[in-house]
Design a protein around this motif. Structure first.
Motif, mmCIF file in Angstrom:
data_model
loop_
_atom_site.group_PDB
_atom_site.id
_atom_site.type_symbol
_atom_site.label_atom_id
_atom_site.label_comp_id
_atom_site.label_asym_id
_atom_site.label_seq_id
_atom_site.Cartn_x
_atom_site.Cartn_y
_atom_site.Cartn_z
ATOM 1 N N ASN A 262 39.881 27.465 43.036
ATOM 2 C CA ASN A 262 40.134 28.037 41.704
ATOM 3 C C ASN A 262 39.268 29.269 41.473
ATOM 4 O OD1 ASN A 262 41.945 25.995 41.118
ATOM 5 N ND2 ASN A 262 40.488 24.786 39.961
ATOM 6 N N TRP A 263 38.007 29.126 41.832
ATOM 7 C CA TRP A 263 37.062 30.218 41.618
ATOM 8 C C TRP A 263 37.424 31.452 42.457
ATOM 9 C CZ3 TRP A 263 32.681 31.143 45.191
ATOM 10 C CH2 TRP A 263 31.861 32.195 44.752
ATOM 11 N N ILE A 264 37.747 31.232 43.728
ATOM 12 C CA ILE A 264 38.070 32.354 44.616
ATOM 13 C C ILE A 264 39.361 33.039 44.194
ATOM 14 C CG2 ILE A 264 38.709 32.984 46.970
ATOM 15 C CD1 ILE A 264 36.854 30.759 47.957
ATOM 16 N N VAL A 265 40.396 32.253 43.912
ATOM 17 C CA VAL A 265 41.696 32.831 43.545
ATOM 18 C C VAL A 265 41.597 33.613 42.240
ATOM 19 C CG1 VAL A 265 44.043 32.274 42.805
ATOM 20 C CG2 VAL A 265 43.069 31.132 44.803
ATOM 21 N N ALA A 266 40.960 33.016 41.227
ATOM 22 C CA ALA A 266 40.864 33.678 39.927
ATOM 23 C C ALA A 266 39.999 34.938 40.001
ATOM 24 C CB ALA A 266 40.312 32.714 38.884
ATOM 25 N N THR A 267 38.890 34.856 40.732
ATOM 26 C CA THR A 267 38.003 36.014 40.846
ATOM 27 C C THR A 267 38.678 37.131 41.632
ATOM 28 O OG1 THR A 267 36.041 34.586 40.762
ATOM 29 C CG2 THR A 267 35.744 36.802 41.643
ATOM 30 N N SER A 268 39.387 36.778 42.693
ATOM 31 C CA SER A 268 40.085 37.787 43.501
ATOM 32 C C SER A 268 41.169 38.497 42.702
ATOM 33 C CB SER A 268 40.698 37.134 44.735
ATOM 34 O OG SER A 268 39.711 36.520 45.540
ATOM 35 N N SER A 269 41.760 37.803 41.741
ATOM 36 C CA SER A 269 42.842 38.391 40.954
ATOM 37 C C SER A 269 42.354 39.513 40.040
ATOM 38 C CB SER A 269 43.545 37.312 40.119
ATOM 39 O OG SER A 269 42.673 36.797 39.136
ATOM 40 N N LEU A 270 41.025 39.668 39.916
ATOM 41 C CA LEU A 270 40.496 40.778 39.125
ATOM 42 C C LEU A 270 40.938 42.132 39.679
ATOM 43 C CD1 LEU A 270 36.819 39.737 38.260
ATOM 44 C CD2 LEU A 270 38.766 39.884 36.704
ATOM 45 N N ILE A 271 41.271 42.163 40.952
ATOM 46 C CA ILE A 271 41.754 43.404 41.566
ATOM 47 C C ILE A 271 42.956 43.933 40.799
ATOM 48 C CG2 ILE A 271 42.772 44.414 43.648
ATOM 49 C CD1 ILE A 271 41.172 42.375 45.274
ATOM 50 N N PHE A 272 43.795 43.022 40.311
ATOM 51 C CA PHE A 272 44.987 43.413 39.571
ATOM 52 C C PHE A 272 44.760 43.398 38.052
ATOM 53 C CE2 PHE A 272 46.149 41.031 43.415
ATOM 54 C CZ PHE A 272 46.802 42.025 44.126
ATOM 55 N N VAL A 273 43.876 42.512 37.606
ATOM 56 C CA VAL A 273 43.645 42.350 36.172
ATOM 57 C C VAL A 273 42.838 43.505 35.592
ATOM 58 C CG1 VAL A 273 42.507 40.909 34.427
ATOM 59 C CG2 VAL A 273 43.835 39.840 36.258
ATOM 60 N N LEU A 274 41.820 43.967 36.308
ATOM 61 C CA LEU A 274 40.928 44.988 35.761
ATOM 62 C C LEU A 274 41.625 46.306 35.418
ATOM 63 C CD1 LEU A 274 37.619 44.507 37.781
ATOM 64 C CD2 LEU A 274 38.092 43.918 35.399
ATOM 65 N N PRO A 275 42.499 46.833 36.267
ATOM 66 C CA PRO A 275 43.202 48.073 35.867
ATOM 67 C C PRO A 275 44.019 47.885 34.587
ATOM 68 C CG PRO A 275 43.444 47.693 38.217
ATOM 69 C CD PRO A 275 42.838 46.452 37.658
ATOM 70 N N ILE A 276 44.638 46.718 34.439
ATOM 71 C CA ILE A 276 45.410 46.448 33.224
ATOM 72 C C ILE A 276 44.483 46.373 32.015
ATOM 73 C CG2 ILE A 276 46.933 44.782 32.076
ATOM 74 C CD1 ILE A 276 47.913 43.954 34.871
ATOM 75 N N LEU A 277 43.350 45.680 32.173
ATOM 76 C CA LEU A 277 42.364 45.597 31.092
ATOM 77 C C LEU A 277 41.866 46.985 30.696
ATOM 78 C CD1 LEU A 277 39.875 42.618 31.684
ATOM 79 C CD2 LEU A 277 41.357 43.018 29.713
ATOM 80 N N PHE A 278 41.583 47.806 31.701
ATOM 81 C CA PHE A 278 41.080 49.154 31.442
ATOM 82 C C PHE A 278 42.067 49.953 30.594
ATOM 83 C CE2 PHE A 278 40.704 53.648 32.559
ATOM 84 C CZ PHE A 278 39.367 53.880 32.313
ATOM 85 N N VAL A 279 43.331 49.889 30.954
ATOM 86 C CA VAL A 279 44.360 50.619 30.217
ATOM 87 C C VAL A 279 44.472 50.103 28.788
ATOM 88 C CG1 VAL A 279 46.853 51.070 30.067
ATOM 89 C CG2 VAL A 279 45.672 51.243 32.282
ATOM 90 N N ILE A 280 44.489 48.797 28.623
ATOM 91 C CA ILE A 280 44.636 48.206 27.285
ATOM 92 C C ILE A 280 43.427 48.537 26.410
ATOM 93 C CG2 ILE A 280 44.829 46.056 25.984
ATOM 94 C CD1 ILE A 280 46.362 44.863 28.321
ATOM 95 N N VAL A 281 42.217 48.405 26.983
ATOM 96 C CA VAL A 281 41.000 48.705 26.216
ATOM 97 C C VAL A 281 41.001 50.128 25.718
ATOM 98 C CG1 VAL A 281 38.496 49.027 26.430
ATOM 99 C CG2 VAL A 281 39.548 46.914 27.221
ATOM 100 N N HIS A 282 41.388 51.082 26.567
ATOM 101 C CA HIS A 282 41.390 52.483 26.156
ATOM 102 C C HIS A 282 42.556 52.791 25.226
ATOM 103 C CE1 HIS A 282 38.073 54.318 28.476
ATOM 104 N NE2 HIS A 282 38.213 53.225 29.183
ATOM 105 N N TRP A 283 43.640 52.046 25.339
ATOM 106 C CA TRP A 283 44.728 52.192 24.380
ATOM 107 C C TRP A 283 44.290 51.692 22.999
ATOM 108 C CZ3 TRP A 283 47.385 48.096 21.915
ATOM 109 C CH2 TRP A 283 48.483 48.499 21.134
ATOM 110 N N MET A 284 43.527 50.604 22.966
ATOM 111 C CA MET A 284 43.021 50.064 21.711
ATOM 112 C C MET A 284 42.054 51.036 21.035
ATOM 113 S SD MET A 284 42.370 46.157 23.055
ATOM 114 C CE MET A 284 41.466 45.612 21.606
ATOM 115 N N ALA A 285 41.343 51.815 21.850
ATOM 116 C CA ALA A 285 40.377 52.754 21.283
ATOM 117 C C ALA A 285 41.074 53.896 20.551
ATOM 118 C CB ALA A 285 39.492 53.328 22.388
#
Length: 285
Positions: A262-285
């Motif tokens: 669980n830990w490895i799979v979820a942590t590895s998925s940050l590769i895809f999650v972080l770019p999406i988070l970055f876009v959303i955070v800056h859109w919210m700003a």
């Protein structure tokens, strides 16, 4: 490896927290929502993972492992770092407030529930609350926040060099915490359990952040501090399980391999999650 963790928790983190709280605007009473949302994030992740495990009719030791993987969040090495990288140093104090009751919730609620699904190897007596009070890492964090808040209310301005170095200290602390994680990885467990672990991705990275940030927006937190509070809530609620999620399975004879997967799979998925988070955070700003 333990020495690195101690350096971060006993030296770097106190400096980071004192500096962050020294300069933060703490006058708005609605900031009390931050630790409440922190607890809610833990419960939501744990609840969704528990319901999934029950739906899959998993055995008790696997239910316990799914439960703790859903509950624990990597807020120290990842959450704080990404708040600084995506928002700036001013987000550190609010991220720390989000974490204010994190350890208390783990020790007093999550651990006992996890224990009920396994068999404990730990026979130490005494109240968990007393154990929290005796934990130097928790108490130093608490007193760092208190000292920073007192300085915030005092007429003393934060030293310029301290504010300038805080972002670098957050990055350094995150790097030092990530080193022991690399030595804890057991990739072979993913091969066996990835079909279960993959379900944590929509639960922890979609359902939980959507509920947390949606609720915060509805009650008006989106209007505070140019939307920084809402951005912090989004980032912190969308973090993968912390390496600490591997501790209860080891203590209580839960399925250690599932927890590791669980830990490895979820942590590895940050590769895809972080770019999406970055876009959303800056859109919210």
């Amino acid at each position: 490896m333990n020495a690195l963790i101690r350096i971060v928790l006993l030296v770097l983190n106190p400096i980071i927290l004192i500096s962050a709280f020294w300069s933060a605007d703490l006058t708005n009473f609605r900031l009390i929502y931050l630790p409440v949302f922190g607890i809610a994030t833990i419960f939501l992740g744990a609840g969704f993972a528990f319901v999934f495990a029950k739906w899959k009719r998993l055995p008790n030791d696997q239910i316990g492992s799914m439960f703790v993987s859903g509950a624990f969040l990597n807020l120290g090495s990842f959450g704080m770092l990404f708040c600084v990288l995506f928002i700036g140093e001013e987000a550190v104090a609010y991220a720390a407030m989000f974490r204010l009751l994190e350890e208390f919730t783990y020790y007093t609620i999550i651990y006992p529930i996890a224990k009920s699904y396994g068999s404990s190897e730990e026979n130490a007596s005494g109240s968990r609350f007393i154990r929290i009070l005796k934990d130097p890492f928790i108490m130093i964090t608490f007193f760092s926040i208190v000292i920073g808040a007192i300085l915030n209310l005092s007429p003393i301005d934060r030293f310029g060099w301290l504010g300038a170095s805080n972002s670098a200290l957050v990055a350094l602390a995150s790097i030092l915490l990530l080193v022991p994680i690399g030595f804890s990885m057991r990739i072979v467990s993913v091969k066996r359990y990835w079909k279960l672990s993959i379900w944590l991705i929509p639960l922890k990275f979609l359902a939980v952040p959507l509920i947390i940030t949606g609720t915060a927006y509805i009650i008006g937190l989106g209007n505070l501090y140019d939307g920084i509070l809402l951005q912090v809530l989004l980032i912190m609620s969308a973090m993968p399980p912390a390496v600490a999620s591997l501790v209860p399975p080891r203590l209580y004879n839960l399925d250690m391999e599932l927890a590791n997967s669980n830990w490895i799979v979820a942590t590895s998925s940050l590769i895809f999650v972080l770019p999406i988070l970055f876009v959303i955070v800056h859109w919210m700003a």
